[in-house]
Design a protein around this motif. Structure first.
Motif, mmCIF file in Angstrom:
data_model
loop_
_atom_site.group_PDB
_atom_site.id
_atom_site.type_symbol
_atom_site.label_atom_id
_atom_site.label_comp_id
_atom_site.label_asym_id
_atom_site.label_seq_id
_atom_site.Cartn_x
_atom_site.Cartn_y
_atom_site.Cartn_z
ATOM 1 N N GLU A 123 0.832 -1.209 0.000
ATOM 2 C CA GLU A 123 0.000 0.000 0.000
ATOM 3 C C GLU A 123 0.861 1.252 0.000
ATOM 4 O O GLU A 123 1.940 1.275 0.588
ATOM 5 C CB GLU A 123 -0.905 0.015 1.236
ATOM 6 C CG GLU A 123 -2.008 -1.023 1.171
ATOM 7 C CD GLU A 123 -2.993 -0.896 2.330
ATOM 8 O OE1 GLU A 123 -3.035 0.160 2.978
ATOM 9 O OE2 GLU A 123 -3.694 -1.885 2.587
ATOM 10 N N TRP A 124 0.344 2.288 -0.648
ATOM 11 C CA TRP A 124 1.027 3.588 -0.698
ATOM 12 C C TRP A 124 0.053 4.683 -0.297
ATOM 13 O O TRP A 124 -1.121 4.603 -0.647
ATOM 14 C CB TRP A 124 1.533 3.878 -2.131
ATOM 15 C CG TRP A 124 2.568 2.914 -2.598
ATOM 16 C CD1 TRP A 124 2.333 1.735 -3.239
ATOM 17 C CD2 TRP A 124 3.990 3.024 -2.454
ATOM 18 N NE1 TRP A 124 3.517 1.101 -3.508
ATOM 19 C CE2 TRP A 124 4.565 1.873 -3.047
ATOM 20 C CE3 TRP A 124 4.845 3.976 -1.896
ATOM 21 C CZ2 TRP A 124 5.938 1.650 -3.085
ATOM 22 C CZ3 TRP A 124 6.211 3.761 -1.937
ATOM 23 C CH2 TRP A 124 6.751 2.614 -2.520
ATOM 24 N N TYR A 125 0.551 5.675 0.417
ATOM 25 C CA TYR A 125 -0.229 6.905 0.576
ATOM 26 C C TYR A 125 -0.122 7.692 -0.726
ATOM 27 O O TYR A 125 0.978 7.887 -1.259
ATOM 28 C CB TYR A 125 0.320 7.763 1.715
ATOM 29 C CG TYR A 125 0.052 7.227 3.098
ATOM 30 C CD1 TYR A 125 -1.230 7.257 3.634
ATOM 31 C CD2 TYR A 125 1.086 6.714 3.879
ATOM 32 C CE1 TYR A 125 -1.476 6.776 4.920
ATOM 33 C CE2 TYR A 125 0.850 6.239 5.159
ATOM 34 C CZ TYR A 125 -0.433 6.273 5.675
ATOM 35 O OH TYR A 125 -0.666 5.806 6.947
ATOM 36 N N ASP A 126 -1.274 8.118 -1.217
ATOM 37 C CA ASP A 126 -1.306 8.884 -2.468
ATOM 38 C C ASP A 126 -2.306 10.003 -2.233
ATOM 39 O O ASP A 126 -3.502 9.855 -2.494
ATOM 40 C CB ASP A 126 -1.731 7.961 -3.614
ATOM 41 C CG ASP A 126 -1.709 8.658 -4.963
ATOM 42 O OD1 ASP A 126 -1.421 9.874 -5.007
ATOM 43 O OD2 ASP A 126 -1.988 7.977 -5.964
ATOM 44 N N GLN A 127 -1.825 11.124 -1.713
ATOM 45 C CA GLN A 127 -2.693 12.138 -1.131
ATOM 46 C C GLN A 127 -2.981 13.289 -2.086
ATOM 47 O O GLN A 127 -2.119 13.708 -2.849
ATOM 48 C CB GLN A 127 -2.060 12.655 0.161
ATOM 49 C CG GLN A 127 -1.916 11.533 1.188
ATOM 50 C CD GLN A 127 -1.070 11.899 2.399
ATOM 51 O OE1 GLN A 127 -1.004 11.139 3.341
ATOM 52 N NE2 GLN A 127 -0.420 13.046 2.390
ATOM 53 N N ALA A 128 -4.182 13.802 -1.986
ATOM 54 C CA ALA A 128 -4.621 14.887 -2.880
ATOM 55 C C ALA A 128 -4.005 16.233 -2.485
ATOM 56 O O ALA A 128 -4.017 17.165 -3.285
ATOM 57 C CB ALA A 128 -6.140 14.988 -2.852
ATOM 58 N N ALA A 129 -3.486 16.333 -1.257
ATOM 59 C CA ALA A 129 -2.957 17.619 -0.789
ATOM 60 C C ALA A 129 -1.557 17.434 -0.215
ATOM 61 O O ALA A 129 -1.184 16.338 0.216
ATOM 62 C CB ALA A 129 -3.880 18.203 0.272
ATOM 63 N N ASP A 130 -0.807 18.524 -0.212
ATOM 64 C CA ASP A 130 0.522 18.497 0.395
ATOM 65 C C ASP A 130 0.421 18.136 1.879
ATOM 66 O O ASP A 130 -0.539 18.500 2.556
ATOM 67 C CB ASP A 130 1.181 19.878 0.311
ATOM 68 C CG ASP A 130 1.536 20.269 -1.117
ATOM 69 O OD1 ASP A 130 1.441 19.415 -2.020
ATOM 70 O OD2 ASP A 130 1.902 21.445 -1.313
ATOM 71 N N GLU A 131 1.446 17.480 2.369
ATOM 72 C CA GLU A 131 1.548 17.173 3.791
ATOM 73 C C GLU A 131 2.951 17.527 4.266
ATOM 74 O O GLU A 131 3.939 17.124 3.661
ATOM 75 C CB GLU A 131 1.289 15.680 4.025
ATOM 76 C CG GLU A 131 1.528 15.247 5.465
ATOM 77 C CD GLU A 131 1.324 13.745 5.696
ATOM 78 O OE1 GLU A 131 1.008 13.034 4.727
ATOM 79 O OE2 GLU A 131 1.499 13.303 6.840
ATOM 80 N N TRP A 132 3.002 18.256 5.372
ATOM 81 C CA TRP A 132 4.284 18.515 6.027
ATOM 82 C C TRP A 132 4.337 17.634 7.251
ATOM 83 O O TRP A 132 3.345 17.514 7.992
ATOM 84 C CB TRP A 132 4.370 19.987 6.414
ATOM 85 C CG TRP A 132 5.626 20.360 7.147
ATOM 86 C CD1 TRP A 132 6.830 20.719 6.596
ATOM 87 C CD2 TRP A 132 5.819 20.452 8.576
ATOM 88 N NE1 TRP A 132 7.738 21.017 7.578
ATOM 89 C CE2 TRP A 132 7.149 20.855 8.805
ATOM 90 C CE3 TRP A 132 4.993 20.215 9.676
ATOM 91 C CZ2 TRP A 132 7.674 21.046 10.081
ATOM 92 C CZ3 TRP A 132 5.512 20.396 10.948
ATOM 93 C CH2 TRP A 132 6.836 20.810 11.142
ATOM 94 N N VAL A 133 5.465 16.978 7.463
ATOM 95 C CA VAL A 133 5.547 16.055 8.586
ATOM 96 C C VAL A 133 6.869 16.248 9.329
ATOM 97 O O VAL A 133 7.899 16.548 8.717
ATOM 98 C CB VAL A 133 5.352 14.600 8.088
ATOM 99 C CG1 VAL A 133 6.506 14.148 7.220
ATOM 100 C CG2 VAL A 133 5.141 13.643 9.231
ATOM 101 N N ILE A 134 6.802 16.126 10.655
ATOM 102 C CA ILE A 134 8.016 16.185 11.477
ATOM 103 C C ILE A 134 7.981 15.018 12.453
ATOM 104 O O ILE A 134 6.929 14.709 13.035
ATOM 105 C CB ILE A 134 8.143 17.549 12.210
ATOM 106 C CG1 ILE A 134 9.479 17.635 12.971
ATOM 107 C CG2 ILE A 134 6.963 17.840 13.116
ATOM 108 C CD1 ILE A 134 9.824 19.052 13.450
#
Lengths: 108, 108
Positions: free
Chosen positions: B45-56
Motif C-alpha cells: 500500500e502507498w499513501y497517495d494524497q490529494a494535498a501536500d503534507e508537512w511532517v516532522i
C-alpha cells in the motif's frame, strides 16, 4: 534523494535576538520555528494578534503570560496550546542556559 | 487558568494500531499527532494524497519510502519534510522498541 531538514539544526552559536524562521507559508497559514535563549518579550509589550496561533514548545523551557491570567504558564517540551486572536500575551521567561525551540502555526 | 496539552502524553500502553489524533482543524489545514510503535504501512500500500503534507518526527525513529526514490529516508527527532500531493510514499519502518511521535500538517 530526499534530505529532511532538522528543526534543531542551524542554530547559531551567538543569538543576540530571538530567531524566527518560516518553514511553510501559504495564504491560509504560516508555520515558523522560533528559537529563544533567555529572550523575553520586551517589558510592557504584549502580542496582540489578529489571527489564532497554535504553539508548541519542543526543547528548552519557557513561561507565557496572558494579560487576563493571574500568573505565568510554564511550558516544557511537548506542551502546546492555542492562543486565540486578540488574547494578549507575552513571553515572560525563556531559559538562558539552553535553546528553547518552538513551532508556531499562524492562521490566516 | 490555561493548562497546555502535552504532545507526548495520553499514549496508551497498548497500541495495536497506529494512533491518529486531530489537534487542530479548519477548512484550510488539519494538524494531527501520529503515534507509531513498530507500525508500518501495510505491504503493497502507498499513501497517495490529494494535498501536500508537512511532517516532522519528534520522538523515536522511522523510515519513509517514496515510490520514486531508490531507498528509504531515515528520520530522527527534529527531521521534517514536505511531501507534495500525489507523491506516493509509505512508512517503511518505525522503531518497535519505543514510541515514534509525529506531527503532520495537511493542507486543504
Amino acid at each position: 534523494m530526499i534530505e529532511p531538514d532538522n528543526l534543531f539544526a542551524d542554530i547559531p552559536s551567538q543569538l543576540p535576538e530571538e530567531m524566527f524562521t518560516d518553514l511553510l507559508s501559504d495564504g491560509a497559514f504560516r508555520l515558523e520555528r522560533i528559537v529563544s535563549r533567555g529572550h523575553t518579550t520586551p517589558a510592557g509589550e504584549w502580542y496582540d494578534q489578529a489571527a489564532d496561533e497554535w504553539v508548541i514548545l519542543l526543547r528548552g523551557a519557557a513561561e507565557l503570560l496572558f494579560e487576563d491570567e493571574p500568573g505565568p504558564v510554564p511550558l516544557k517540551p511537548g506542551d502546546h496550546l492555542l492562543i486565540p486572536a486578540r488574547r494578549r500575551h507575552r513571553v515572560h521567561w525563556t531559559d538562558p542556559e539552553q535553546d528553547t525551540v518552538w513551532l508556531a502555526l499562524h492562521r490566516g
